[in-house]
Scaffold this motif. Structure first.
Motif, short mmCIF file in Angstrom:
data_model
loop_
_atom_site.label_atom_id
_atom_site.label_comp_id
_atom_site.label_asym_id
_atom_site.label_seq_id
_atom_site.Cartn_x
_atom_site.Cartn_y
_atom_site.Cartn_z
N VAL A 7 2.99 -7.48 2.02
CA VAL A 7 3.28 -7.46 3.04
C VAL A 7 2.79 -5.33 3.98
O VAL A 7 2.09 -5.37 3.77
CB VAL A 7 4.10 -7.42 4.82
N TRP A 8 3.13 -4.92 2.58
CA TRP A 8 2.75 -3.93 2.51
C TRP A 8 1.57 -3.66 1.95
O TRP A 8 0.85 -2.52 2.83
CB TRP A 8 3.33 -3.30 1.14
N LYS A 9 0.64 -4.21 0.70
CA LYS A 9 -0.22 -4.32 0.89
C LYS A 9 -1.74 -4.69 1.83
O LYS A 9 -2.18 -4.23 1.98
CB LYS A 9 -1.04 -4.89 -0.37
N MET A 10 -0.52 -5.58 2.54
CA MET A 10 -2.05 -5.70 3.58
C MET A 10 -2.15 -4.41 5.42
O MET A 10 -3.15 -4.27 5.64
CB MET A 10 -1.53 -6.66 4.89
N LYS A 30 -1.78 -1.17 3.97
CA LYS A 30 -2.45 -0.01 3.92
C LYS A 30 -3.78 0.21 3.26
O LYS A 30 -4.46 0.17 3.92
CB LYS A 30 -1.93 0.46 2.18
N ASN A 31 -4.18 -0.92 4.31
CA ASN A 31 -5.62 -1.35 4.68
C ASN A 31 -5.74 -1.52 6.00
O ASN A 31 -7.00 -1.30 6.11
CB ASN A 31 -6.16 -3.00 4.28
N ILE A 32 -5.10 -1.43 6.65
CA ILE A 32 -5.11 -1.25 8.29
C ILE A 32 -5.35 0.72 8.63
O ILE A 32 -3.62 1.78 8.84
CB ILE A 32 -4.45 -1.55 9.29
N PRO A 33 -6.21 1.53 8.71
CA PRO A 33 -5.91 3.10 8.70
C PRO A 33 -5.72 3.31 9.88
O PRO A 33 -4.85 3.91 10.06
CB PRO A 33 -8.01 3.20 9.26
N ALA A 34 -4.95 2.46 11.45
CA ALA A 34 -4.52 2.92 12.10
C ALA A 34 -2.81 3.14 11.29
O ALA A 34 -2.35 3.91 12.38
CB ALA A 34 -4.74 2.55 13.38
N LEU A 35 -2.88 2.65 10.62
CA LEU A 35 -1.12 2.14 10.43
C LEU A 35 -1.11 2.99 8.97
O LEU A 35 0.10 4.34 9.19
CB LEU A 35 -0.67 0.96 9.95
N THR A 36 -2.00 3.03 8.64
CA THR A 36 -2.03 4.22 7.87
C THR A 36 -1.26 5.15 7.01
O THR A 36 -1.08 6.19 6.74
CB THR A 36 -3.57 4.19 5.70
#
Length: 438
Positions: A104-107, A109-115
């Motif tokens: 879940v963490w790796k997934m 981190k790939n979303i810019p809006a969440l990063t």
């Protein structure tokens, strides 16, 4: 028999039984039914009163209408059972495995809006960094009109942009991670107390990598403080109640003193108050003891003259569950003795300003029950004690000097024997108090 021909066969059966002419088929509703008949309803339908009355047309028409209305009830309709909708299995994050958490963490981190939102706000507790690395957020102002320092170039330099606030048409305010203010292992941010005016860099961070953070919630810390105060108040109540001056006090008045007192520890040899001074607090000794001294003017015999000096004479001690200082503060009378801690002392103390702010009834009660510390001592008692101490000191000096002179005149040195014996064993009939048998 088909579904369309079933109603006709039933009517034929009824006609054969009751010898009744059939009603017009066009008035019978054509229903799609299953091949299941309720014969009880069919029997009741066949025996409707009036169906056999051909001469009485009104009775026949009424029976015909009843027949038409009750006709569908002879068929048993099966209840439609809808397929069961499966309930989704709710798996909370706390039940996830380490592998699932990492996935879940790796997934995410790939979303810019969440990063861009990987930050922590420490406005509800104290946070301690156990592992990882983070940066504190600082407030930055940028111009919207200057080409050299535009908001676009600011965003590209800072990499993360949070909480943008347009102050006016030319200036924008936002928070960015600082490059200098970092939080490493054992670093902290946030606060154990509620502080609305806390600076942003004290309460907010942006994580740079995987971080493990320990949180101490403010609410839970407040509960611990309340529990600690509750235990201390119970201990202070027990202490004051057992002091001799307060054994007969009402509980309400003791509670008033408890709310004003605080525990404090004093090291050994600490002077709490000197003779001639007004003490600044009332003390209730919880552990340890204090030595009491009185001042006296003594004479010292020098080689050519006699000189007067002030000396401290030990007169006693204050022990556990004893108090002092009440009369000195309330009557503003100087202490007649000096109080010095004999060893580490823990006391519940009440400041003089709090004692003077008590209601008149409580102050009067304290004056009536308390007594001056070692106030029973007179000057004659102090002189006699001083003379006793001086005589003991002089006698000890004379005794030691006399014994030492006798030893020297006889050639006896302490620690050395006068004779030597070469006995391999001690004779059984030899008895001496100077020999220890093993």
């Amino acid at each position: 028999m088909t579904e369309d021909s079933l109603p006709t066969d039933i009517l034929a059966h009824m006609i054969a039984i009751n010898n009744v002419p059939p009603p017009p088929l066009r008035s019978i509703p054509r229903l799609k039914v299953r091949k299941t008949i309720n014969y009880g309803q069919l029997n009741a339908l066949c025996h409707i009163r009036g169906l056999e009355s051909r001469r009485n047309s009104s009775l026949y028409l009424a029976a015909h209408d009843t027949f038409i209305k009750q006709y569908p009830q002879i068929f048993l309709h099966e209840k439609t059972v809808l397929p069961k909708v499966p309930q989704p299995v709710e798996k909370r994050p706390v039940y996830r495995t380490i592998h699932e958490h990492n996935f879940v963490w790796k997934m995410l981190k790939n979303i810019p809006a969440l990063t861009s939102q990987l930050r922590m706000i420490g406005d509800d507790g104290l946070y301690i960094m156990l592992t990882g690395h983070a940066r504190r957020r600082v407030k930055v102002f940028r111009s919207l009109i200057e080409e050299e320092d535009s908001i676009v170039s600011s965003i590209s330099r800072e990499s993360f942009l949070f909480d943008v606030d347009l102050k006016d048409s030319t200036v924008v305010e936002f928070y960015v991670p600082s490059k200098k203010l970092t939080v490493k292992k054992w670093g902290v941010f946030g606060s154990l107390e509620v502080r609305p005016d806390m600076d942003e860099c004290e309460r907010s961070i942006v994580t740079d990598d995987d971080c493990e953070i320990l949180k101490i919630p403010t609410k839970e810390y407040e509960k611990l403080k309340l529990e600690k105060v509750k235990r201390e108040n119970a201990q202070k109540l027990k202490l004051i109640r057992k002091c001799p001056f307060y054994e007969i006090w009402p509980t309400l008045s003791i509670y008033e003193l408890v709310s004003l007192s605080t525990f404090k520890i004093f090291p050994p040899g600490h002077v709490l108050v000197e003779s001639g001074d007004i003490i600044s607090f009332v003390g209730f000794i919880n552990s340890g003891y204090c030595n009491i001294y009185r001042n006296i003017v003594g004479l010292v015999d020098l080689s050519l003259k006699v000189k007067k000096i002030k000396k401290l004479v030990y007169m006693g001690k204050l022990k556990e569950r004893e108090s002092f200082g009440e009369i000195s503060i309330l009557l503003q009378s100087p202490f007649t003795c000096t109080i010095i801690t004999g060893r580490e002392v823990e006391m519940a103390i009440i400041e003089d300003k709090d004692i003077l702010a008590l209601d008149p009834i409580t102050k009067e009660l304290m004056i009536q029950t308390a007594k001056p510390t070692f106030g029973h001592l007179t000057e004659e008692d102090v002189k006699n004690e001083y003379i006793k101490k001086v005589q003991e000191k002089e006698w000890k000096y004379f005794k030691n000097k006399t014994i030492q002179g006798i030893f020297q005149s006889k050639g006896v040195l302490p620690g050395f024997g006068k004779w030597e014996h070469d006995w391999s064993t001690i004779p059984k009939n030899f008895k001496s108090s100077l020999i220890t048998y093993t």
